[in-house]
Write a protein that holds these residues in place. Sequence first.
Motif, PDB file in Angstrom:
ATOM      1  N   THR A  72       0.692  -1.225  -0.056  1.00  0.00           N
ATOM      2  CA  THR A  72       0.104  -0.011   0.030  1.00  0.00           C
ATOM      3  C   THR A  72       0.782   1.285   0.021  1.00  0.00           C
ATOM      4  N   GLU A 106      -5.915   0.650  -2.317  1.00  0.00           N
ATOM      5  CA  GLU A 106      -4.738   0.824  -2.626  1.00  0.00           C
ATOM      6  C   GLU A 106      -3.959   1.743  -1.853  1.00  0.00           C
ATOM      7  N   HIS A 163      -4.716   2.551   1.354  1.00  0.00           N
ATOM      8  CA  HIS A 163      -4.785   2.175   2.633  1.00  0.00           C
ATOM      9  C   HIS A 163      -4.443   3.140   3.738  1.00  0.00           C
ATOM     10  N   GLN A 168      -4.801  -2.972  -8.521  1.00  0.00           N
ATOM     11  CA  GLN A 168      -4.193  -2.258  -7.958  1.00  0.00           C
ATOM     12  C   GLN A 168      -2.669  -2.021  -8.317  1.00  0.00           C
TER      13      GLN A 168
END
Length: 354
Positions: A155, A196, A198, A248
């Motif tokens: 992330t 993505e 986060h 992602q």
Amino acid sequence: MGLQADTLEITPEILSLIAEIDEFKGAWRALGTLAPERLSALRRVATIESIGSSTRIEGAKLSDKEVEQLLTNIEIRKFDTRDEQEVAGYAQVMETVFANFDAIELTENHIKQLHRDLLAHSAKDERHRGEYKTNTNHVSAFDEEGKEIGVVFETATPFDTPRLMSELIQWTSAALDTAKLHPLLVIGIFTVVFLEIHPFQDGNGRLSRILTTLLLLRAGYVYVPYSSLESIVENSKEGYYLALRQTQRTIRSPKPNWQPWTVYFLRALQQQKQRLQKKIERERIVMDTLPELSLQILEAVKDRGHITIGEIVKITGANRNTIKKHLAALVAANHIVQHGIGKGTWYSQGDPQR
């Protein structure tokens, strides 16, 4: 702006899914004409399913039945386990969104407030409630026992998170305002990019599903509280993580591949509306075929909240044994709930069949 949404190819499948979902959105005004107490019961079932599924996706273990029991005693305000804390927070934030979605614009402040409330009961999360992450985190998949089975994707760094969140919110608001892209596609892109990034230390998966519901409600998809999108995600976890991973890992590239996630997201919305359609049709069929005395009993239960056989005899003038037969059939069909046995028996409104 870093998001390259123009690389999304609008395929015939995507157009077809959007058309089907929008047709149901338009028909909901007519479909949603069930009695208010039946709609309320549908929403209660969907809410319990959503809370249970969304917390289990993240590794919690409470069943829908345990979630229901916990929500019945929600006023306790003290929750012993982390699973219970997560369920209580999720339930309260969902109610906030359902009741106030018109007033909750997509802003960083509102997202942080929803995150704070989501983790309100969790002492472990006290330091980072409502604040962006300060440590790196990653997305993990969990098995049915709640054990981590692997990292799904990396992330954003804590350093990049504030900038990326600001860009995402600006892009989403502008895309919804200009309507150059269909709102379902905008909401899908927002969700996958949010995950993505986060942005928070914990609670990102649960918050992403709450924000998806918020954006759908604000876009006019007002039927979503009556059918659980979260339970559809839980039942297709493998496809969920695969679609996330495929999209992602390309988001920050010159040509993001939005296709895998967009198709997964629209198919999930299609299943959500199909489930609700079936429930409404089943309710209609049952209500249309109920005998007059059963309808009278349901009306009496609705008016009073709870009722005894003696009270039904007075209201309807029907034979006591006949009433008992109708009550038994209504209980079996989940239209009403029986409490107690013998002389102390009374009846209240029930949940619709799932």
